[in-house]
Design an enzyme around this catalytic site. Structure first.
Site: not given
Length: 455
Positions: A81, A84-85, A161
């Site tokens: 993840h 992905e950022h 997040e």
């Protein structure tokens, strides 16, 4: 970055109803066009799927990598993840943070999402801008540039997040504990976003190592849906993606087996932020690929009959007749490679207790296991699901998502395409057999979320 990201972990079956509400989602084999998509493979091993839809001069361009949160190295959870950022941080050709701005200036939209079994990136844009986004996506597949100046601040974004999505949401914390109890030491037992301490320790080298190992064309699938044909797309795919060299061998997964619960488990959380109690139960179930097309379709129909809306058994029994719940649902989540789950969710009436809800759900499940389902129930459930498939075909992004998710979790294009037919073929006997295979003689994980001092 002004970007709304999400972690792709919604149930396959639930996604169809989000489509019907007009939200972004996808449902594996239900979202098919009339013709089987065209497929081909580039010389570097990259697979390509073309879903033609010529109603508007628009395309959805998606690149799916066959790597997700369940493939992370122990001690490096969250890296899938996190990367992905970081894929939006730039290359030699594109300045950090400019990728999405370029797409927007050309009238498009873009985003990305991480799942346990895959990571994907997409753009929705006018057809004449397709070469632009293909060039940009191919550029960051092979030329991503990362330094501490971009990586470390983005790590703080991911940690925030986690705080917002997990730590500040008691229901998310409860489900995290339930997944850990259901899947044990398997990676599905942890959150896609990763463990907080391990995220905080991730650095630039970790991100680049993960990128160089997995973001290679022989580990990727290109899906384009919209106003384009395979004959039009193939030369573009060869031009922009075909020249990218394989940086690493094709990834062959080696995961631990899911060990099913040896006994019923219960997870109870109390939290002062909770206003009303919530009851949840998970049963282990096979994924679509493991179940097979026929059983997978039967499990979807079972979920619809038990808890798919106001005509479902559970709603009629718990809300309308007994008055013990204000909301109730059931669903099958099969879009995972190694194993899915069948879930129940209920909110008790104001002033009511979870015990009454649990007893009522168990009673309805026992009645179904004993008596089976009626002709009317199965026909209504199949009609709702297949009608949803027809409506969903109006959204090319949904079709692209459906094929991508299905392919990444072990299905073939033919199985995805033919999914509505498998639903139409489901019989009462199929539903009862599927129900007994996951709800009779198996152990579940029950979750209780209650107001009160934090526990």
């Amino acid at each position: 970055m002004l970007r709304t990201r999400y972690l792709a972990a919604l149930p396959f079956a639930a996604l169809i109803f989000l489509v019907l509400l007009g939200l972004l989602a996808g449902r594996g084999g239900s979202l098919t066009a009339d013709l089987l998509p065209d497929t081909f493979r580039l010389s570097n091993g990259m697979d390509v799927v073309v879903i033609s839809d010529h109603r508007a001069p628009v395309v959805t361009h998606m690149v799916w990598y066959e790597v997700g949160a369940a493939d992370e190295t122990p001690g490096k959870t969250g890296i899938a993840h996190f990367l992905e950022h970081l894929m939006f941080k730039g290359t030699d050709k594109i300045e950090p943070g400019q990728f999405s701005r370029i797409v927007a200036r050309n009238g498009g939209q873009d985003n990305a999402f991480t799942h346990y079994d895959f990571t994907a990136y997409f753009q929705v844009i006018a057809k004449d801008r397709l070469p632009l986004v293909m060039e940009m996506e191919a550029d960051r597949m092979s030329n991503l540039k990362l330094t501490d100046a971009e990586v470390l601040p983005e790590r703080d974004v991911v940690l925030e997040e986690l705080r917002m999505r997990i730590e500040n949401d008691p229901a998310a914390e409860l489900q995290s504990e339930m997944n850990a109890a259901l899947y044990g030491g398997h990676p599905y037992g942890r959150d896609i976003i990763g463990h907080k301490a391990e995220i905080a320790a991730l650095g630039t080298g970790d991100a680049l190592d993960f990128y160089n190992r997995f973001y290679t064309p022989n580990n990727a699938t290109l899906i384009v849906a919209g106003d384009v044909t395979a004959d039009e797309l193939k030369p573009l795919a060869e031009k922009y993606y075909g020249g990218i060299a394989e940086r690493a061998p094709t990834f062959m997964r080696k995961r631990t087996q899911i060990v099913l619960p040896a006994e019923d488990k219960r997870v109870t959380r109390r939290d002062p932020r909770v206003d009303e109690a919530t009851w949840i139960r998970f049963y282990p179930a096979p994924g679509y690929a493991g179940a097979g097309a026929e059983k997978g379709a039967a499990l979807d129909v079972l979920g619809q009959i038990l808890g798919g809306g106001t005509t479902s058994r559970l709603y009629r029994a718990l809300v309308m007749e007994q008055g013990v719940a204000t909301a109730v649902s059931a669903w099958y989540e099969g879009s995972r490679l190694d194993g899915g789950k069948f879930g129940f969710y209920a909110l008790p009436q104001v002033g009511g207790g979870l015990e009454a809800v649990e007893t009522a759900v168990e009673g309805e499940v026992a009645r179904l296991l004993e008596e089976g389902v009626s002709d009317e129930e199965i026909e209504r459930a199949k009609t709702v699901i297949v009608a949803g498939a027809v409506y969903a075909r109006d959204n090319q992004r949904t079709m692209a998502y459906a094929y991508g998710e299905g392919l990444m979790t072990g299905m073939s294009t033919a199985e995805i395409h033919e999914w509505p037919d498998r639903v139409r073929e489901v019989t009462k006997e199929d539903v009862l057999e599927a129900a007994r295979s996951i709800l009779a003689g198996t152990h579940s994980v029950t979750g209780e979320l209650l107001p009160g001092e934090r526990s």
